[in-house]
Design an enzyme around this catalytic site. Structure first.
Site, PDB file in Angstrom:
ATOM      1  N   SER A   1       0.989  -1.446   0.089  1.00 15.85           N
ATOM      2  CA  SER A   1       0.126  -0.016   0.239  1.00 15.85           C
ATOM      3  C   SER A   1       0.452   1.450  -0.139  1.00 15.85           C
ATOM      4  CB  SER A   1      -1.030  -0.188   1.346  1.00 15.85           C
ATOM      5  OG  SER A   1      -0.181   0.079   2.212  1.00 15.85           O
TER       6      SER A   1
ATOM      7  N   LYS B   1       1.103   4.451   6.485  1.00 19.48           N
ATOM      8  CA  LYS B   1       0.330   5.571   5.536  1.00 19.48           C
ATOM      9  C   LYS B   1       0.446   6.916   5.930  1.00 19.48           C
ATOM     10  CE  LYS B   1      -3.148   1.881   4.435  1.00 19.48           C
ATOM     11  NZ  LYS B   1      -3.319   1.072   3.529  1.00 19.48           N
TER      12      LYS B   1
END
EC number: 3.4.21.89
Length: 257
Positions: free
Chosen positions: A56, A122
């Site tokens: 990700s 993230k």
């Protein structure tokens, strides 16, 4: 009359080398225990290492990279942050490989990198009070009306977002997105989630600040990947946010062009 010194019974005498070995063993144990205590304290309050479990954050971070996460500095827009699962985010591919009891012990004392089980990583896009939207006429993410130039970290070929939205980040929470947008189950994906605990729809999209472990500051392994992780310059132009609401504002429509 002279007293003749008596010799100790041979069976009562302790060989010098035995007492010396015992002292050395005790000192070694104390050193090891002390080192483990210091390592545990550093891990709990200063920083620790994590293994990247998913795609990700490519190509900023690759699967298997080891990153150092520091816990002393407040996080800000643009930081790469590690946080605990805020609830229902983790799939099998992002949950990390949980070690056994021995491996977990060495993780806890800081002698092994954290396997990232139960954690995600993230990029922090929105702070409390920020208005985050997708997208402007040029397809760029907007933060408080300022478009972000994400070319330095966005995965090659990815759009900033295929999903349109407008949100205001509530107090005590942040809005995060992966650099590999097409392979990231980030805040955008959870904007329509229903809260099993009786909260508002979409609450789960915003990560509580008290679940943030810290900010990733460097890739330290593999050796050929060593590099610092900083804040991209585009975030410096973002205006200050307005007052943070108690509840998020969520609209799955694009901002006015």
């Amino acid at each position: 009359m002279t007293d003749t010194p008596t010799k100790p019974d041979a069976k009562d005498a302790k060989p010098a080398h035995r007492s010396g070995f015992a002292a050395a063993a005790r000192e070694f144990v104390l050193i090891v225990v002390g080192a483990l205590i210091v390592s545990s304290i550093l891990r709990a309050f200063v920083g620790q290492m994590f293994i990247i479990p998913s795609e990700s954050m490519e190509n900023t971070l690759l699967v298997g990279d080891r990153v150092v996460v520091e816990k002393l500095t407040d996080v800000k827009r643009g930081d790469v942050v590690v946080f605990e699962d805020p609830g229902g985010w983790l799939g099998q591919e992002e949950s990390g490989q949980k070690r056994g009891s021995i491996g977990r012990f060495f993780e806890i004392v800081g002698l092994l990198p954290d396997s990232s089980h139960g954690h995600l990583i993230k990029r922090l896009i929105g702070m409390p009070g920020d208005k985050v939207a997708c997208c402007d006429a040029k397809g760029r993410i907007l933060v408080n009306g300022q478009p972000l130039d994400e070319t330095s970290y966005l995965y090659p070929g990815d759009a900033p977002s295929q999903m349109e939205f407008q949100v205001t980040v509530p107090a005590g929470r942040i809005f995060v997105m992966g650099d590999h947008r097409s392979a990231s189950g980030d805040s955008r994906v959870h904007l329509q989630d229903l809260d099993a605990n009786g909260g508002n729809q979409g609450d789960a999209a915003f990560v509580p600040l008290d679940k943030v472990t810290g900010r990733a500051i460097a890739i330290v392994w593999p050796a050929g990947r060593w590099s610092k992780l900083g804040v991209p310059g585009t975030f410096k132009a973002v205006p200050a946010p307005g007052p943070a609401p108690d509840k998020p504002s969520i609209s799955l429509t694009p901002p006015p062009k």
